[in-house]
Motif scaffolding. Structure first.
Motif, mmCIF file in Angstrom:
data_model
loop_
_atom_site.group_PDB
_atom_site.id
_atom_site.type_symbol
_atom_site.label_atom_id
_atom_site.label_comp_id
_atom_site.label_asym_id
_atom_site.label_seq_id
_atom_site.Cartn_x
_atom_site.Cartn_y
_atom_site.Cartn_z
ATOM 1 N N VAL A 65 0.824 -1.198 0.000
ATOM 2 C CA VAL A 65 0.000 0.000 0.000
ATOM 3 C C VAL A 65 0.866 1.259 0.000
ATOM 4 C CG1 VAL A 65 -1.753 1.262 1.302
ATOM 5 C CG2 VAL A 65 -1.853 -1.224 1.162
ATOM 6 N N ILE A 66 1.980 1.233 0.739
ATOM 7 C CA ILE A 66 2.864 2.400 0.781
ATOM 8 C C ILE A 66 4.284 1.979 0.432
ATOM 9 C CG2 ILE A 66 1.491 3.675 2.468
ATOM 10 C CD1 ILE A 66 3.471 2.712 4.606
ATOM 11 N N GLY A 67 5.132 2.939 0.159
ATOM 12 C CA GLY A 67 6.533 2.664 -0.137
ATOM 13 C C GLY A 67 6.809 2.681 -1.632
ATOM 14 N N VAL A 68 8.072 2.503 -1.973
ATOM 15 C CA VAL A 68 8.477 2.500 -3.376
ATOM 16 C C VAL A 68 7.928 1.235 -4.037
ATOM 17 C CG1 VAL A 68 10.442 2.420 -4.950
ATOM 18 C CG2 VAL A 68 10.571 3.799 -2.864
ATOM 19 N N HIS A 69 7.291 1.392 -5.166
ATOM 20 C CA HIS A 69 6.706 0.245 -5.866
ATOM 21 C C HIS A 69 7.644 -0.301 -6.933
ATOM 22 C CE1 HIS A 69 2.333 0.517 -4.505
ATOM 23 N NE2 HIS A 69 3.056 1.274 -3.719
ATOM 24 N N TYR A 70 8.393 0.556 -7.604
ATOM 25 C CA TYR A 70 9.353 0.126 -8.600
ATOM 26 C C TYR A 70 10.209 1.318 -8.998
ATOM 27 C CZ TYR A 70 5.160 1.546 -11.150
ATOM 28 O OH TYR A 70 4.035 2.198 -11.565
ATOM 29 N N VAL A 71 11.309 1.017 -9.677
ATOM 30 C CA VAL A 71 12.182 2.051 -10.213
ATOM 31 C C VAL A 71 11.939 2.099 -11.709
ATOM 32 C CG1 VAL A 71 14.584 2.718 -10.592
ATOM 33 C CG2 VAL A 71 13.917 1.710 -8.416
ATOM 34 N N MET A 72 11.765 3.289 -12.242
ATOM 35 C CA MET A 72 11.531 3.442 -13.667
ATOM 36 C C MET A 72 12.840 3.825 -14.353
ATOM 37 S SD MET A 72 8.399 5.384 -15.435
ATOM 38 C CE MET A 72 9.021 6.915 -16.031
ATOM 39 N N TRP A 73 13.069 3.262 -15.509
ATOM 40 C CA TRP A 73 14.269 3.506 -16.303
ATOM 41 C C TRP A 73 13.921 4.427 -17.462
ATOM 42 C CZ3 TRP A 73 18.770 0.435 -15.246
ATOM 43 C CH2 TRP A 73 18.572 -0.543 -14.271
ATOM 44 N N ALA A 74 14.919 5.101 -18.029
ATOM 45 C CA ALA A 74 14.739 5.920 -19.229
ATOM 46 C C ALA A 74 15.798 5.524 -20.245
ATOM 47 C CB ALA A 74 14.856 7.405 -18.905
ATOM 48 N N ALA A 75 15.372 5.282 -21.468
ATOM 49 C CA ALA A 75 16.307 4.969 -22.552
ATOM 50 C C ALA A 75 16.825 6.281 -23.147
ATOM 51 C CB ALA A 75 15.601 4.147 -23.626
ATOM 52 N N ASP A 76 18.067 6.252 -23.629
ATOM 53 C CA ASP A 76 18.671 7.451 -24.208
ATOM 54 C C ASP A 76 18.144 7.765 -25.605
ATOM 55 O OD1 ASP A 76 20.249 7.930 -21.976
ATOM 56 O OD2 ASP A 76 21.943 6.789 -22.767
ATOM 57 N N THR A 77 17.788 6.711 -26.348
ATOM 58 C CA THR A 77 17.318 6.896 -27.722
ATOM 59 C C THR A 77 16.145 5.957 -27.989
ATOM 60 O OG1 THR A 77 18.734 5.190 -28.683
ATOM 61 C CG2 THR A 77 19.682 7.429 -28.515
ATOM 62 N N GLU A 78 15.428 6.248 -29.045
ATOM 63 C CA GLU A 78 14.320 5.374 -29.452
ATOM 64 C C GLU A 78 14.838 3.998 -29.862
ATOM 65 O OE1 GLU A 78 10.193 5.922 -31.974
ATOM 66 O OE2 GLU A 78 11.817 7.354 -32.259
ATOM 67 N N ASP A 79 16.001 3.972 -30.534
ATOM 68 C CA ASP A 79 16.600 2.693 -30.919
ATOM 69 C C ASP A 79 16.970 1.872 -29.694
ATOM 70 O OD1 ASP A 79 16.323 3.240 -33.610
ATOM 71 O OD2 ASP A 79 18.401 3.901 -33.874
ATOM 72 N N GLU A 80 17.516 2.533 -28.657
ATOM 73 C CA GLU A 80 17.865 1.809 -27.435
ATOM 74 C C GLU A 80 16.608 1.281 -26.746
ATOM 75 O OE1 GLU A 80 20.056 -0.107 -24.550
ATOM 76 O OE2 GLU A 80 20.605 0.575 -26.541
ATOM 77 N N LEU A 81 15.520 2.051 -26.772
ATOM 78 C CA LEU A 81 14.257 1.567 -26.202
ATOM 79 C C LEU A 81 13.810 0.296 -26.928
ATOM 80 C CD1 LEU A 81 11.925 2.031 -24.190
ATOM 81 C CD2 LEU A 81 10.756 3.248 -26.039
ATOM 82 N N ALA A 82 13.943 0.274 -28.247
ATOM 83 C CA ALA A 82 13.560 -0.915 -29.021
ATOM 84 C C ALA A 82 14.430 -2.113 -28.633
ATOM 85 C CB ALA A 82 13.669 -0.636 -30.519
ATOM 86 N N ARG A 83 15.733 -1.902 -28.458
ATOM 87 C CA ARG A 83 16.623 -3.002 -28.063
ATOM 88 C C ARG A 83 16.278 -3.509 -26.663
ATOM 89 N NH1 ARG A 83 20.262 0.192 -31.121
ATOM 90 N NH2 ARG A 83 20.956 1.370 -29.299
ATOM 91 N N ILE A 84 16.024 -2.591 -25.737
ATOM 92 C CA ILE A 84 15.656 -2.985 -24.374
ATOM 93 C C ILE A 84 14.341 -3.747 -24.392
ATOM 94 C CG2 ILE A 84 14.902 -2.107 -22.124
ATOM 95 C CD1 ILE A 84 16.994 0.153 -22.501
ATOM 96 N N THR A 85 13.394 -3.297 -25.204
ATOM 97 C CA THR A 85 12.092 -3.971 -25.306
ATOM 98 C C THR A 85 12.279 -5.424 -25.735
ATOM 99 O OG1 THR A 85 11.001 -1.885 -25.853
ATOM 100 C CG2 THR A 85 9.829 -3.916 -26.435
#
Length: 137
Positions: A65-85
């Motif tokens: 109910v309380i506390g940190v639920h997860y850590v969100m990441w950010a990709a540097d580029t759209e291509d990197e997001l595709a590779r991470i996906t």
């Protein structure tokens, strides 16, 4: 004025080797310190992930109910997001993508069922103007 910044996260996992491999494979982390029941991983930009295994830990955890639920990441580029996906999908076939307010979010789970979210562009590239529904519980 001195400001503090988030530098590390700490996570409990069921199987240390499996989780270390996952975060190294998906997010290109490297192992800085390895002990029998713990590891310190560094992301490519040196964010620290302290990871420890606890005997008898559940392989799936519920959202508290309380506390940190997860850590969100950010990709540097759209291509990197595709590779991470693609790397996420090798571990979690249910990984999905959604775009809200010009930001693409990829949502999946790590081997312990911990929710993993990766966004592009990051908040430094596109300041947020709304809070996506997915962050309201």
């Amino acid at each position: 004025m001195c400001a503090a910044k988030v530098a590390s996260s700490v996570m409990q996992v069921a199987e240390l080797d499996r989780s270390v491999k996952y975060y190294c494979d998906v997010f290109a982390c490297r192992v800085a310190v390895r002990e029998s029941d713990a590891a310190l991983l560094l992301t490519p930009d040196n964010f620290q992930i302290y990871m420890y295994a606890k005997k008898g830990a559940s392989t799936r955890r519920g959202v508290s109910v309380i506390g940190v639920h997860y850590v969100m990441w950010a990709a540097d580029t759209e291509d990197e997001l595709a590779r991470i996906t693609e790397r996420l999908r090798t571990y979690d076939a249910a990984t999905y993508t959604q775009t809200v307010g010009g930001v693409t979010f990829v949502d999946g789970c790590d081997p312990d069922g911990i929710r993993v979210i990766v966004a592009y562009p990051g908040p430094g590239q596109l300041p947020r103007e709304l809070i996506a529904q997915r962050f309201r519980g």
